[in-house]
Design a protein around this motif. Structure first.
Motif, PDB file in Angstrom:
ATOM      1  N   LEU A 133       3.629  -8.953 -11.559  1.00 47.54           N
ATOM      2  CA  LEU A 133       4.776  -8.071 -11.127  1.00 47.54           C
ATOM      3  C   LEU A 133       4.084  -7.110  -9.888  1.00 47.54           C
ATOM      4  N   ARG A 134       2.990  -6.778  -9.824  1.00 49.20           N
ATOM      5  CA  ARG A 134       2.470  -6.248  -8.553  1.00 49.20           C
ATOM      6  C   ARG A 134       2.722  -6.862  -7.506  1.00 49.20           C
ATOM      7  N   ARG A 135       2.537  -8.270  -7.458  1.00 50.59           N
ATOM      8  CA  ARG A 135       2.744  -9.126  -6.220  1.00 50.59           C
ATOM      9  C   ARG A 135       4.143  -9.231  -6.092  1.00 50.59           C
ATOM     10  N   ALA A 136       4.961  -9.192  -7.052  1.00 55.69           N
ATOM     11  CA  ALA A 136       6.393  -9.211  -6.639  1.00 55.69           C
ATOM     12  C   ALA A 136       6.985  -7.965  -5.940  1.00 55.69           C
ATOM     13  N   LEU A 137       6.195  -6.766  -6.390  1.00 55.68           N
ATOM     14  CA  LEU A 137       6.898  -5.648  -5.985  1.00 55.68           C
ATOM     15  C   LEU A 137       6.244  -5.530  -4.443  1.00 55.68           C
ATOM     16  N   THR A 138       5.151  -5.922  -4.362  1.00 56.48           N
ATOM     17  CA  THR A 138       4.562  -5.999  -2.864  1.00 56.48           C
ATOM     18  C   THR A 138       5.558  -6.615  -2.062  1.00 56.48           C
ATOM     19  N   ASP A 139       6.036  -7.767  -2.320  1.00 58.46           N
ATOM     20  CA  ASP A 139       6.889  -8.430  -1.393  1.00 58.46           C
ATOM     21  C   ASP A 139       8.452  -7.623  -1.289  1.00 58.46           C
ATOM     22  N   TYR A 140       8.803  -7.074  -2.575  1.00 60.80           N
ATOM     23  CA  TYR A 140      10.029  -6.458  -2.544  1.00 60.80           C
ATOM     24  C   TYR A 140      10.036  -5.094  -1.663  1.00 60.80           C
ATOM     25  N   LEU A 141       8.869  -4.337  -2.082  1.00 64.01           N
ATOM     26  CA  LEU A 141       8.939  -2.827  -1.457  1.00 64.01           C
ATOM     27  C   LEU A 141       8.591  -3.040   0.109  1.00 64.01           C
ATOM     28  N   THR A 142       7.902  -4.006   0.316  1.00 59.19           N
ATOM     29  CA  THR A 142       7.775  -4.195   2.042  1.00 59.19           C
ATOM     30  C   THR A 142       9.003  -4.797   2.658  1.00 59.19           C
ATOM     31  N   ARG A 143       9.768  -5.461   2.052  1.00 57.06           N
ATOM     32  CA  ARG A 143      10.982  -5.895   2.577  1.00 57.06           C
ATOM     33  C   ARG A 143      12.329  -5.181   2.612  1.00 57.06           C
ATOM     34  N   ALA A 144      12.309  -4.388   1.353  1.00 57.36           N
ATOM     35  CA  ALA A 144      13.338  -3.664   1.207  1.00 57.36           C
ATOM     36  C   ALA A 144      13.504  -2.045   1.420  1.00 57.36           C
ATOM     37  N   ARG A 145      12.230  -1.624   1.334  1.00 60.71           N
ATOM     38  CA  ARG A 145      11.831  -0.233   1.607  1.00 60.71           C
ATOM     39  C   ARG A 145      10.966   0.199   2.741  1.00 60.71           C
ATOM     40  N   GLY A 146      10.435  -0.853   3.384  1.00 56.81           N
ATOM     41  CA  GLY A 146       9.265  -0.585   4.446  1.00 56.81           C
ATOM     42  C   GLY A 146       8.156   0.209   3.940  1.00 56.81           C
ATOM     43  N   VAL A 147       7.777  -0.057   2.948  1.00 56.70           N
ATOM     44  CA  VAL A 147       6.545   0.342   2.311  1.00 56.70           C
ATOM     45  C   VAL A 147       5.389  -0.557   2.676  1.00 56.70           C
ATOM     46  N   ARG A 148       4.145  -0.100   3.032  1.00 57.17           N
ATOM     47  CA  ARG A 148       3.083  -0.782   3.412  1.00 57.17           C
ATOM     48  C   ARG A 148       2.128  -0.765   2.326  1.00 57.17           C
ATOM     49  N   VAL A 149       1.928  -2.006   1.605  1.00 55.15           N
ATOM     50  CA  VAL A 149       1.288  -2.034   0.401  1.00 55.15           C
ATOM     51  C   VAL A 149       0.519  -3.552   0.321  1.00 55.15           C
ATOM     52  N   ASP A 150      -0.594  -3.769  -0.505  1.00 56.45           N
ATOM     53  CA  ASP A 150      -0.928  -4.928  -1.151  1.00 56.45           C
ATOM     54  C   ASP A 150      -0.980  -4.535  -2.549  1.00 56.45           C
ATOM     55  N   PRO A 151      -0.823  -5.790  -3.540  1.00 53.93           N
ATOM     56  CA  PRO A 151      -0.915  -5.694  -4.936  1.00 53.93           C
ATOM     57  C   PRO A 151      -2.073  -4.752  -5.499  1.00 53.93           C
ATOM     58  N   GLU A 152      -3.154  -4.695  -4.823  1.00 54.08           N
ATOM     59  CA  GLU A 152      -4.459  -3.630  -5.391  1.00 54.08           C
ATOM     60  C   GLU A 152      -4.085  -2.177  -5.314  1.00 54.08           C
ATOM     61  N   ARG A 153      -3.059  -1.800  -4.348  1.00 57.88           N
ATOM     62  CA  ARG A 153      -2.673  -0.478  -4.350  1.00 57.88           C
ATOM     63  C   ARG A 153      -1.832   0.015  -5.139  1.00 57.88           C
ATOM     64  N   ILE A 154      -1.215  -0.952  -6.049  1.00 60.95           N
ATOM     65  CA  ILE A 154       0.065  -0.640  -6.874  1.00 60.95           C
ATOM     66  C   ILE A 154      -0.615  -0.632  -8.506  1.00 60.95           C
ATOM     67  N   VAL A 155      -0.214   0.629  -8.870  1.00 58.75           N
ATOM     68  CA  VAL A 155      -0.485   0.813 -10.596  1.00 58.75           C
ATOM     69  C   VAL A 155       0.825   0.921 -11.119  1.00 58.75           C
ATOM     70  N   VAL A 156       1.202   0.127 -12.275  1.00 60.05           N
ATOM     71  CA  VAL A 156       2.311   0.155 -12.880  1.00 60.05           C
ATOM     72  C   VAL A 156       2.394   1.099 -14.045  1.00 60.05           C
ATOM     73  N   CYS A 157       3.429   1.779 -14.073  1.00 62.74           N
ATOM     74  CA  CYS A 157       3.245   2.932 -15.104  1.00 62.74           C
ATOM     75  C   CYS A 157       4.758   2.792 -15.849  1.00 62.74           C
ATOM     76  N   SER A 158       5.196   3.510 -16.960  1.00 61.37           N
ATOM     77  CA  SER A 158       6.280   3.712 -17.530  1.00 61.37           C
ATOM     78  C   SER A 158       7.467   4.139 -16.910  1.00 61.37           C
ATOM     79  N   GLY A 159       7.229   4.888 -15.822  1.00 61.92           N
ATOM     80  CA  GLY A 159       8.342   5.693 -14.975  1.00 61.92           C
ATOM     81  C   GLY A 159       7.966   6.760 -14.185  1.00 61.92           C
ATOM     82  N   PHE A 160       8.728   7.530 -13.531  1.00 64.96           N
ATOM     83  CA  PHE A 160       8.412   8.618 -12.775  1.00 64.96           C
ATOM     84  C   PHE A 160       7.414   9.584 -13.553  1.00 64.96           C
ATOM     85  N   ALA A 161       7.993  10.185 -14.709  1.00 64.52           N
ATOM     86  CA  ALA A 161       7.277  11.161 -15.291  1.00 64.52           C
ATOM     87  C   ALA A 161       5.711  10.692 -15.633  1.00 64.52           C
ATOM     88  N   HIS A 162       5.621   9.339 -16.146  1.00 64.46           N
ATOM     89  CA  HIS A 162       4.144   8.993 -16.410  1.00 64.46           C
ATOM     90  C   HIS A 162       3.416   8.794 -15.275  1.00 64.46           C
TER      91      HIS A 162
END
Length: 325
Positions: free
Chosen positions: A1-30
């Motif tokens: 999921l972190r690899r898939a998000l890396t591709d999507y967020l870079t392409r769709a939202r202009g986020v500069r990221v690699d998978p090691e910088r992503i932490v998955v959680c259960s939502g914004f409040a979490h």
């Protein structure tokens, strides 16, 4: 999921990221609880206050911070978004929580000059920007506004989820972190996955990687734009004295009301069977900017077959203009 998000967020939202910088959680409040400490975190607080927040926003976000011992300081808002120049005035804060793509609930993006200014502030004051990108994919009248995180990945924590794009019932979100925060957030999360279902993560990863998520977003963008247009057309025909703002993006509109009519309009909507809130429900308790009357209308919520009737009921609940007074 972190690899898939890396591709999507870079392409769709202009986020500069690699998978090691992503932490998955259960939502914004979490995500907030992982950053500031809370009952669902195994470690202590990664960030400390005080933190600035927008004068209008979701109250439970403020309460999460306050319950973690973080004092929140409200920033004023105007037609260009949060008044980030106030960060250099009064009480010094360690960071700021913003909704820059589409301010919630008043609508409108953070002006480009202010996006640059808040990052410059964070660099100069060793501060941090928390970017809540809750509905950044849904923009209708022009190209999407890119993430502030793209301006400086080491000074911005980017938080997103699928609560708006898929459903609030899908409890998945993510933090894109500056390098120095990754270990602390992982420690707060703990070694065992207790909140974000592994099966849900794998399913979302496949949904994104296959291209189905992009197609879903395009389809829903068309549907929500059509709903927005229905609402705007109904206002023009039935209540031309009331304007809708924040409608270039997102899943809600703010109907600006004559002064002193908000409470009665909320009550009238309830009598019509419509659940909505006035702007007052989102006002920070220590906000000093002048209050405004308005209704926050989530036009994505009603079922397709009920939307026309919901708009008609809303029109009946609105205060009349001078001619109908």
């Amino acid at each position: 999921l972190r690899r898939a998000l890396t591709d999507y967020l870079t392409r769709a939202r202009g986020v500069r990221v690699d998978p090691e910088r992503i932490v998955v959680c259960s939502g914004f409040a979490h995500g907030l609880r992982l950053l500031f400490g809370g009952s669902d975190g195994a470690g202590g607080a990664v960030l400390r206050g005080p933190f600035a927040v927008e004068s209008y926003g979701l109250g439970f976000h403020h309460r999460i911070l306050e319950s973690a011992g973080v004092r929140t300081v409200p920033l004023g808002l105007d037609e260009q978004g949060a008044r980030v120049a106030e960060l250099t005035e009064g009480q010094r804060v360690r960071g700021v929580l913003l909704t820059p793509a589409h301010q919630f609930p008043t609508g409108g993006p953070l002006h480009p000059s202010r996006r640059t200014a808040v990052v410059d502030w964070a660099r100069a004051r060793d501060g941090l920007v928390l970017e809540d990108d809750y509905d950044g994919e849904f923009r209708y009248d022009r190209e999407p506004v890119g993430a502030v995180q793209g301006l400086d990945p080491e000074r911005v924590v980017y938080l997103g989820s699928v609560s708006k794009s898929l459903s609030p019932a899908v409890r998945l979100g993510w933090l894109v972190l500056p390098e120095q925060l990754v270990d602390g957030v992982l420690a707060a999360k703990g070694e065992r996955e207790a909140w974000a279902s592994v099966l849900d993560q794998l399913t979302l990863a496949e949904f994104i990687a296959s291209g189905h998520y992009d197609r879903h977003i395009r389809r829903m963008r068309q549907r929500y734009r059509h709903r927005r247009d229905q609402l705007v057309a109904a206002l023009a025909a039935r209540a031309p004295h009331i304007t809708a703002t924040g409608i270039a993006a997102g899943l809600h509109a703010v109907l600006r009301l004559p002064p002193g009519t908000e409470a009665s309009a909320v009550k009238a909507a309830a009598w019509q069977g419509i659940a909505l809130d006035g702007l007052a429900a989102f006002r920070h308790p220590r906000a000093t900017m002048p209050a405004a009357d308005g209704l926050v209308v989530g036009y994505s919520t009603p079922a397709e077959h009920a939307y026309g009737a919901a708009v008609e009921a809303l029109m009946r609940a609105l205060p009349p203009g001078e001619e109908g007074a």
